[in-house]
Enzyme design. Structure first.
Site, PDB file in Angstrom:
ATOM      1  N   LYS A   1       0.628  -0.955  -0.057  1.00  0.00           N
ATOM      2  CA  LYS A   1      -0.063   0.009   0.165  1.00  0.00           C
ATOM      3  C   LYS A   1       1.124   1.209   0.244  1.00  0.00           C
ATOM      4  O   LYS A   1       1.589   1.129   1.175  1.00  0.00           O
ATOM      5  CB  LYS A   1      -1.297   0.082   0.943  1.00  0.00           C
ATOM      6  CG  LYS A   1      -1.390   0.954   1.311  1.00  0.00           C
ATOM      7  CD  LYS A   1      -2.882   1.299   1.806  1.00  0.00           C
ATOM      8  CE  LYS A   1      -3.571   2.365   2.706  1.00  0.00           C
ATOM      9  NZ  LYS A   1      -4.275   2.146   3.631  1.00  0.00           N
TER      10      LYS A   1
ATOM     11  N   LYS B   1      -1.989  -1.583  -3.975  1.00  0.00           N
ATOM     12  CA  LYS B   1      -3.143  -0.486  -3.911  1.00  0.00           C
ATOM     13  C   LYS B   1      -1.893   1.008  -3.384  1.00  0.00           C
ATOM     14  O   LYS B   1      -1.022   0.845  -2.991  1.00  0.00           O
ATOM     15  CB  LYS B   1      -3.639  -0.254  -2.396  1.00  0.00           C
ATOM     16  CG  LYS B   1      -4.677   1.088  -2.018  1.00  0.00           C
ATOM     17  CD  LYS B   1      -5.197   0.536  -0.909  1.00  0.00           C
ATOM     18  CE  LYS B   1      -6.218   1.937  -0.771  1.00  0.00           C
ATOM     19  NZ  LYS B   1      -6.813   1.962   0.586  1.00  0.00           N
TER      20      LYS B   1
HETATM   21  C1  PBG Z   1      -6.863   3.808   5.256  1.00  0.00           C
HETATM   22  C2  PBG Z   1      -7.342   3.520   3.799  1.00  0.00           C
HETATM   23  C3  PBG Z   1      -6.798   4.624   2.390  1.00  0.00           C
HETATM   24  C4  PBG Z   1      -8.085   3.639   1.998  1.00  0.00           C
HETATM   25  C5  PBG Z   1      -8.270   2.732   2.250  1.00  0.00           C
HETATM   26  N1  PBG Z   1      -7.815   2.058   3.497  1.00  0.00           N
HETATM   27  C6  PBG Z   1      -6.136   5.686   2.846  1.00  0.00           C
HETATM   28  C7  PBG Z   1      -5.243   5.765   3.335  1.00  0.00           C
HETATM   29  O1  PBG Z   1      -4.613   5.865   3.549  1.00  0.00           O
HETATM   30  O2  PBG Z   1      -5.295   7.219   3.988  1.00  0.00           O
HETATM   31  C8  PBG Z   1      -7.672   4.344   0.361  1.00  0.00           C
HETATM   32  C9  PBG Z   1      -8.846   4.020  -0.518  1.00  0.00           C
HETATM   33  C10 PBG Z   1      -9.377   4.553  -1.269  1.00  0.00           C
HETATM   34  O3  PBG Z   1      -8.851   5.493  -1.844  1.00  0.00           O
HETATM   35  O4  PBG Z   1     -10.471   4.371  -2.179  1.00  0.00           O
HETATM   36  N2  PBG Z   1      -6.318   2.675   6.300  1.00  0.00           N
HETATM   37 ZN    ZN Z   2      -5.525   3.960   7.900  1.00  0.00          ZN
END
Ligand code: PBG
Ligand code: ZN
Length: 327
Positions: free
Chosen positions: A196, A249
């Site tokens: 991520k 992601k």
């Molecule tokens: C938070 C989380 C995020 C997303 C999913 N879980 C955002 C972040 O890390 O700030 C992003 C999903 C999206 O942008 O559609 N743990």
């Molecule tokens: Zn988070």
């Protein structure tokens, strides 16, 4: 390989039927997962302005959208919670009476054909908006693990098929697996947000999930967008700790990482087409600059072509309907 004029690639592009016969990559509705945002209360349907068609809903309204998704053949849903209150620890995250827990029970009762995945993180539940608890202004990795395990256990008790930790703390998959097994939930699967990235494309999501960090950013725990060797280490580590599936992601800007992770691990792989990717396509389509349906389908087939088995996308229901309708 023969050269022109013996070989004429256009011969197999002449008709839709010929093109379909030699198509290399297929996308099925069952491979799509719809993210949903659930609030406490009833009769609530609050549009997310930066994400056309996406709403924060209470459980009753969530069931309406989930039913539509299931009817279109969507494979599963991914739940994010908006709790009634937030504190420094994020204690609403493991409240068996929380919105996610209620939604899981309702979905398993009403729509048992849908796979129910829950997002496991603290940022939606902490008043500071970070994905773990803070000590001296820093996210405390090891102290956060026990809280993530408690949250996962609460989701498993509610009946989640899969828990999906998105916090990027080191060691969380192992901590969650151990806690689930010790409590008798050895069948609850883990989808790890393994690679991520600290991405600019999460902007609209933070409005939807009300999870913008109040200070600093997430670069201290999410991955540097320039790294792909590190993505392999992260996924290998999570697999070793017991992840059943891994995720890359965002998806669109990281297709090379999807391809590498798939070919080097052979594990079930999810691509998450995040909020900013979705919002960009909508924004351009609203201005008449691109065709919404074609850009949507092209973005999704690209993720499959790169090697993703399943795709988490806010387009899930729309794309499933297009696939159902046929060419
Ligand atoms: C938070 C989380 C995020 C997303 C999913 N879980 C955002 C972040 O890390 O700030 C992003 C999903 C999206 O942008 O559609 N743990
Ligand atoms: Zn988070």
């Amino acid at each position: 390989m023969p050269a022109f004029p013996e070989y004429r690639p256009r011969r197999l592009r002449r008709t839709a039927a010929l093109r379909a016969l030699v198509r290399e990559t297929l996308l099925a509705p069952s491979q799509l997962v719809l993210p949903m945002f659930v609030r406490t209360g009833s009769g609530i349907r609050q549009p997310v302005t930066s994400m056309p068609g996406v709403n924060q809903t209470s459980v009753d309204e969530l069931l309406v959208d989930a039913r539509a998704a299931a009817l279109a053949g969507v494979g599963g849903v991914l739940l994010f919670g908006l709790p009634a209150f937030k504190d420094a620890e994020g204690s609403s995250a493991w409240d068996d009476d929380g919105p996610v827990q209620h939604a899981v029970r309702a979905l398993k009762r009403e729509l048992p054909q849908l796979v129910v995945i829950t997002d496991v993180c603290l940022c939606e539940y902490t008043d500071h908006g970070h994905c773990g608890i803070l000590r001296d202004g820093d996210v405390d990795n090891d102290a956060t693990l026990a809280l993530l395990a408690k949250e996962s256990l609460s989701h498993a008790r509610a009946g989640a098929d899969i828990v999906a930790p998105s916090d990027m703390m080191d060691g969380r998959v192992g901590a969650i697996r151990k806690a689930l097994d010790a409590a008798g939930y050895s069948s609850t699967a883990i989808l790890s947000y393994a690679a991520k990235f600290a991405s600019a494309y999460y902007g609209p999501f933070r409005e939807a999930a009300e999870s913008t960090p109040q200070s600093g950013d997430r670069r201290g725990y999410q991955m540097d967008v320039a790294n792909s060797d590190e993505a392999l280490r992260e996924t290998a580590m999570d697999i070793a700790e017991g992840a059943d599936m891994v995720m890359v992601k965002p998806a669109g800007p990281f297709l090379d990482v999807i391809a590498r992770v798939k070919s080097e691990t052979g594990y079930p792989l999810a691509a998450y087409q995040v909020s900013g990717e979705f919002a960009m396509i909508h924004a351009a389509a609203q201005r008449g600059w691109i065709d919404l349906e074609r850009a949507m389908m092209e973005s999704l087939i690209g993720m499959r072509r790169a090697g993703a088995d399943m795709i988490i996308t806010y387009f899930a229901t729309d794309a499933a309907r297009v696939l159902r309708a046929g060419p």
